[in-house]
Write an enzyme that holds these catalytic residues in place. Structure first.
Site, PDB file in Angstrom:
ATOM      1  N   ARG A  21       1.902  18.313  65.211  1.00 24.19           N
ATOM      2  CA  ARG A  21       1.102  19.364  64.578  1.00 24.19           C
ATOM      3  C   ARG A  21       0.732  19.018  63.127  1.00 24.19           C
ATOM      4  NH1 ARG A  21       4.231  24.783  65.232  1.00 24.19           N
ATOM      5  NH2 ARG A  21       5.938  23.318  64.862  1.00 24.19           N
ATOM      6  N   ASN A  39       2.013  25.126  68.661  1.00 19.84           N
ATOM      7  CA  ASN A  39       2.766  24.852  69.883  1.00 19.84           C
ATOM      8  C   ASN A  39       2.553  26.031  70.793  1.00 19.84           C
ATOM      9  OD1 ASN A  39       3.863  22.482  68.947  1.00 19.84           O
ATOM     10  ND2 ASN A  39       5.762  23.418  68.241  1.00 19.84           N
TER      11      ASN A  39
END
Ligand SMILES: [Zn+2]
Ligand SMILES: [Zn+2]
Length: 776
Positions: A21, A39
């Site tokens: 990320r 997520n």
């Protein structure tokens, strides 16, 4: 003016817990794109990007090619959407929506950057034993649940200090921006040194003190990331023998951890490829040939040609080893014989106090036990012997979708269970041998972890899969689990599961011939199998058993511990009188004390008190008993391992063609009696190395012949190998030699172990074939 477009992208693979990320976030910012990354439940990464077309293209290319080192991208789903006019790009908190299910990140060995910081006196993490970043450090071992966010891990109790917080929030900090597991000396886990009664030993620096104690010959329990290790000098015979005495482990090899690969090069021969594997994020124990001038005590892996070596894969281990004299140490599992490794202080206090003198302990909870993985080479390629830290619980992607959900219990030796759903199979980490209650509890516990985190059974009723053997703990547990949860269960034949496991692992489809060679599996004719040629079809449930090795009599469990009994039983079954057997035993220099044991087995066979077994494992044990009539088994597979070691050390092999393929009750049988006789006859003429080498290589040729004869006239494209004996280097060479004449190259599984640790994969696929055919 360039047009503004928007994409929603979902990435699956190993993308959580590996700095993915933050990487996306940085990339998007660099390219001036807007949107978010997060997520999503189950563990995949979803992102929204909008911006000019050219930048979006560049983004999608970089997504694949510039990803963080430990990330594995399996699929990228892209959907074009209408622009939502986001103002900036941000990392959003994890979503709850269940899009699909994804990989649980495994524990990753320390990366070079983190190690560099630990060794830099000007860095604030200088000599910090818990340094980690987005690319490395513990993951699965400290996760309570997915997704991998700090509050779901054992790091939640350590509140970030202001400096760490700053790093965590700084998009330009490549390795710490949004890295969930980071800490520093101000806020991270704390180490302490304790005596064996867990009383604190006051000292300035627990690691330095522990290193000093180890150098003085003390044995120290070390809490790592997946459990406790026991550390001791590897160069001092007295220390090694004392450890063996305390651990009640007379000969089973200990692993040796080195500071780095340069240190290990003094111990073993290592190729460039080996070095890369040792230094990979998985950092397994790798079995490598010992150097004759190795400084390691011969009692560390007595009588073996290979040393199990690995590198310091956490800063804690690194700093500890750095401060020892040798820079390498025995680093063996902190358990008592036959039980799982300890992962908490309570277990260590109860079980390890009799083994160690001191404990080096940190205060971070180990949530999931994860043993070190073990890898070896067979035929030049790596084979995973024990699939655990670094590998588990990374999922195995199938080339097809399963028709249901499954919970498989594996088998009893070196157990791993597993779950299956969608097009995935997730195996548990190595659980170990199931004869201890603790290991049985672990199997249930870690299967339940997978069931919960992968939402097994929430939309469909899963099917439990067990081995057919009526007396396996794994079966009893599986049946118990099924009944308790009101689920159906199916039994899958052991060697069928073995062959399917290897086939699926290798991504082969269609009709395959498989050779499954191992110790003991329950056959469909209520005898014991372990040397089987099966034809399987990946499209259809079931197998045909077209070949097998001849049976030998198994009289009791004692046969596995005292292989000489098998020789006596075997000769009895071949109609030898006791007087002849006794003469033979004396001729091969059997110690007189062993004769009664041999006679007991003989008597049982005479009274027909035995089970016939086509077991390759017991055959190898018997050959070892001829070479060394005093041989005993003190750990799983010991006689076979010793036989392979002798063979590997042998310089030449005689190709013994004294075997026959005979037809018996509809299948072909390998009659190896000529090979056994050859070993008996040459016992006093040849050295043990030549004998072992000749026998194993010739057995490989004979098994190749068995396969070649069995498949004659059948349409099969591939030959796969499975079972614990299939990794034997010399048997493998013999097999390759004979099968190359038929145009086959036999293949071993790569992603799962060929032994019982990979069985659950085959069990799940077998159950799925049954379900597809609506037989369950
Ligand atoms: Zn790192
Ligand atoms: Zn900090």
């Amino acid at each position: 003016m360039t047009s503004i477009r928007a994409f929603r992208v979902v990435v699956t693979g190993l993308v959580q817990g590996v700095g993915f990320r933050p990487f996306i976030d940085r990339l998007a910012r660099e390219l001036g794109l807007r949107g978010y990354v997060r997520n999503i439940g189950g563990g995949e990464v979803e992102l929204w990007i909008e911006g000019p077309e050219g930048s979006l293209d560049e983004f999608l290319v970089s997504l694949i090619y510039d990803k963080p080192p430990p990330a594995i991208i399996e699929h990228v789903f892209i959907e074009e959407e209408d622009s939502r006019g986001y103002e900036d790009f941000r990392i959003e908190s994890s979503g709850e929506s269940k899009y699909a299910r994804s990989n649980i990140p495994p524990d990753l060995a320390t990366c070079d950057h983190c190690l560099h910081e630990v060794l830099d006196p000007h860095n604030r993490r200088y000599m910090y034993p818990f340094n980690s970043c987005a690319w490395c450090g513990p993951r699965f071992s400290m996760m309570y649940r997915i997704p991998y966010d700090r509050e779901n891990t054992a790091m939640r109790k350590y509140k970030l200090c202001s400096e760490c917080e700053e790093e965590y929030r700084d998009p330009l900090n490549t390795r710490r921006y949004h890295a969930q597991g980071i800490s520093c000396p101000r806020d991270g886990p704390v180490l302490g040194l304790f005596n064996k009664d867990f009383e604190r030993v006051e000292c300035k620096d627990p690691i330095l003190e522990a290193a000093k104690l180890i150098d003085e010959g003390y044995i120290v329990g070390v809490k790592g990331i997946g459990g406790y290790h026991i550390a001791a000098l590897a160069t001092n015979d007295d220390v090694v023998l004392e450890l063996r005495r305390r651990k009640k482990r007379p000969t089973k090899p200990f692993a040796v951890m080195g500071l780095d690969t340069n240190v290990l090069k003094r111990l073993v021969y290592m190729s460039y490829e080996d070095e890369l594997l040792l230094r990979s994020p998985q950092a397994p124990i790798l079995l490598l040939p010992k150097r004759p001038d190795s400084p390691v005590s011969r009692y560390v892996s007595p009588g073996l040609a290979y040393e199990g070596v690995f590198i310091a894969y956490t800063p804690l281990h690194y700093i500890l080893l750095l401060n020892t004299r040798d820079k390498f140490l025995i680093m063996t599992s902190g358990n008592v014989s036959g039980e799982p490794m300890c992962k908490d202080e309570d277990c260590a206090r109860r079980k390890l106090s009799k083994i160690v003198d001191f404990f080096l302990v940190h205060d971070r909870e180990i949530v999931n036990r994860v043993d070190d993985s073990v890898v070896r080479r067979t035929g030049g390629d790596y084979v995973i012997i024990r699939r655990s830290r670094g590998y588990a619980p990374t999922w195995i992607t199938l080339m097809f979708d399963l028709n249901g959900e499954y919970i498989a219990f594996g088998a009893d030796i070196g157990n791993s269970g597993g779950v299956g759903f969608d097009n995935r199979v997730v195996l548990t980490q190595y659980i170990g041998d199931l004869d201890s209650l603790a290991a049985q509890e672990d199997l249930l516990r870690y299967l339940e972890f997978l069931v919960k985190n992968y939402h097994i059974g929430e939309s469909t009723k899963p099917i439990v899969v067990v081995d057919k053997h009526p007396r396996l703990y794994s079966k009893t547990l599986g049946v118990f689990y099924a009944k308790r949860n009101n689920l159906d269960y199916v039994e899958v034949q052991h060697h069928y599961a073995h062959v399917l496991s290897a086939t699926i692992d290798l991504e082969i489809s269609g009709r395959v011939v498989g050779l499954a060679i191992d110790g003991v599996g329950w056959g469909d004719d209520n005898t014991i199998w372990g040397g089987e040629v099966l034809v399987v079809d990946t499209e259809k449930y079931g197998y045909s058993r077209i070949g097998s090795i001849r049976q030998l009599p198994i009289t009791s469990d004692r046969d596995t511990y005292i292989p000489l009994r098998i020789l006596s039983s075997y000769l009895t079954m071949r109609d030898f009188e006791w007087s002849e057997i006794e003469k033979t035993l004396k001729a091969i220099k059997t110690p007189p004390s062993r004769i009664p044991e041999a006679h007991a087995a003989h008597s049982l066979v005479v009274r027909r008190g035995f089970t016939p077994a086509s077991s390759t494992g017991r055959l190898l044990d018997m050959i070892m008993a001829i070479i060394d009539p005093a041989a005993e088994r003190t750990y799983e597979g010991e006689p076979a391992v010793r036989l392979e070691t002798l063979g590997v050390r042998g310089e030449s092999a005689v190709s013994i063609d004294a075997y026959r393929i005979v037809s018996e009750a509809g299948i072909l049988r390998l009659d190896y009696s000529g090979l056994v006789d050859w070993v008996l006859e040459n016992k006093l003429k040849l050295d043990p190395y030549t004998m072992a080498r000749s026998f194993l290589y010739s057995l490989g040729l004979a098994l190749g012949e068995l396969i070649a004869s069995s498949v004659r006239g059948l349409r099969v494209d591939e030959v796969v190998l499975s079972g614990g004996a299939a990794v034997n280097e010399l048997i493998y060479r013999g097999l390759c030699e004979r099968l190359s004449q038929e145009g086959f190259k036999p293949k071993l599984p790569r992603r799962v172990p060929p032994g019982d640790g990979g069985l659950a994969l085959g069990q799940i696929v077998a159950a799925d074939l049954l379900k597809r055919e609506q037989k369950i």
